[in-house]
Design an enzyme around this catalytic site. Structure first.
Site, PDB file in Angstrom:
ATOM      1  CG  ASN A 101     -27.935  68.781  67.040  1.00  0.00           C
ATOM      2  OD1 ASN A 101     -27.825  69.264  65.801  1.00  0.00           O
ATOM      3  ND2 ASN A 101     -29.357  68.445  67.435  1.00  0.00           N
ATOM      4  CE  LYS A 102     -28.676  71.581  62.689  1.00  0.00           C
ATOM      5  NZ  LYS A 102     -29.116  71.763  63.798  1.00  0.00           N
ATOM      6  CG  ASN A 103     -22.603  67.572  59.531  1.00  0.00           C
ATOM      7  OD1 ASN A 103     -23.583  67.297  60.224  1.00  0.00           O
ATOM      8  ND2 ASN A 103     -22.509  66.846  58.367  1.00  0.00           N
TER       9      ASN A 103
END
Ligand code: PLP
Length: 388
Positions: free
Chosen positions: A185-187
């Site tokens: 769910n990170k960039n």
């Protein structure tokens, strides 16, 4: 009545066909654990961050833990950190033998109150560990000035913060130690994974040993034609290496992350515009004296208890019934049972973080969020608060 549209998650990774092909190539290549693709990914990270050392880890949690070991944290040493973060930030301090010392936050943007740090420094303080919440850079100059004055290390928990800038400089391109997360769910993502960046040769060497059994040489060198079969164990350590399967993905994600961040920034702008007069929500604010760019890992408003009787949990539940996913980032972690029991933390210790922790939630934000999906979020928010 619930929406007929499919469930919209709050996060979704963006993975190109080229990345999928590279992962497939890696699987067919005969070398799937740490090896040439991880070496290439680390080279690319060095270039991206303009840093002499960049090490790939199995997670940011592992990277943060190893960073604390690499600076020589001793049992009972104190690490000053923020009261608004994911539990991993505190857990690694404890697992490395330290004591987490919490500092309250600015309730408008959830970053550590830098002016409150100095009063927490004691003879046992070893490091300051700020978190760039949601990708908004903490005011680093005063933190590094304090660290210099008191001979402390700084480990920036940059899990949310790849690609953003503080006073025109990319995070990771200056300072002591930074750890980035590549969770889905990170960039950017490597499935699971993390990157540790530093300009300190001793930290880099210690981190490399701590990453892989305490060995003085990486396994893939041993099995390559040029390598030697022998290694020495110079200290006992964990196994926190990144696999080439993950790095195959990372190579492509790193090239794409600045584009992803542009899209996130545009979507955050759309949220600000659509919700600017929407009183049930308090939007994040950045009344800073310094230039910055924001990585927009999360768009996290707070429920405004002055104008609605709905609790944050009720809002999240009602949005779920409208098929809109949200995230809870975060409840104030010092109030988890372990931290209360072990270190005596209690409600009231960090009142602003506690108030944030009761009211904050994250709306869907990812590069492929469509206009239709964005409109659904705004409609659902309006419906939920109108019905209340
Ligand atoms: C602030 C913060 N620190 C550390 C971590 C740990 O990252 P990872 O899941 O890569 O171990 C996270 C993950 O969400 C985080 O949000």
């Amino acid at each position: 009545m619930s929406s007929d549209e499919p469930f919209l998650p709050f996060a979704r990774p963006t993975i190109s066909e080229e990345a999928i092909a590279e992962v497939a190539d890696c699987l067919r290549s005969g070398w799937i654990t740490t090896g040439p693709r991880t070496a290439a990914f680390e080279m690319d990270m060095k270039t991206y961050f303009d840093a002499p050392h960049a090490l790939a880890f199995s997670s940011a949690t592992a990277g943060l833990y190893v960073a604390l070991k690499a600076i020589g944290l001793q049992p009972g040493d104190e690490v000053i950190t923020t009261a608004m973060t994911f539990a991993a930030t505190l857990n690694v301090i404890v697992l490395a033998g330290g004591i987490p010392i919490m500092v309250d936050v600015d309730p408008r943007n959830y970053n550590i109150c830098v002016e409150d740090i100095e009063s927490k420094i004691t003879p046992r303080t070893k490091a300051i560990m700020p978190v760039h919440f949601a990708g908004f850079p903490v005011d680093l100059d005063p933190i590094y000035a304090l660290a210099k004055q008191h001979n402390l290390r700084v480990i920036e928990d940059s899990a949310h913060a790849i690609g953003n800038h503080y006073k025109g400089r990319k995070l990771g391109s200056f300072g002591d130690i930074q750890v980035f997360s590549f969770h889905p769910n990170k960039n950017m993502t490597t499935g699971e994974g993390g990157g540790l960046v530093t300009r300190d040769d001793d930290v880099a060497n210690a981190a490399e040993r701590q990453r892989f059994h305490g060995m003085d040489r990486m396994a893939w060198n041993r099995f390559s034609k040029a390598g030697s079969q022998h290694y020495e164990i110079v200290e006992p350590a964990h196994k926190f290496n990144m696999m080439d399967i993950q790095s195959a993905l990372g190579l492509h994600q790193l090239r794409a992350v600045d584009g992803f961040n542009e899209k996130r920034t545009q979507l955050a702008g759309q949220y600000f515009e659509a919700l600017k007069d929407f009183e049930p929500l308090l939007l994040p604010q950045f009344p800073t004296k310094y230039d910055f760019t924001h990585a927009w890992h999360l768009f996290s408003p707070r429920v405004n208890e002055k104008v609605t009787s709905l609790s944050r949990d009720e809002v999240m539940q009602a949005l779920k019934e409208e098929n809109i996913g949200t995230g809870l980032h975060y409840r104030a972690p010092h109030l988890y049972p372990y931290y209360r029991k072990t270190f005596g933390y209690k409600p009231g210790d960090c009142p602003k973080a506690e108030a944030v922790g009761e009211s904050i939630f994250s709306l869907p934000l990812f590069p492929t969020l469509t206009q239709n999906e964005f409109d659904r979020v705004i409609c659902a928010l309006k419906k939920v608060f109108k019905n209340a």
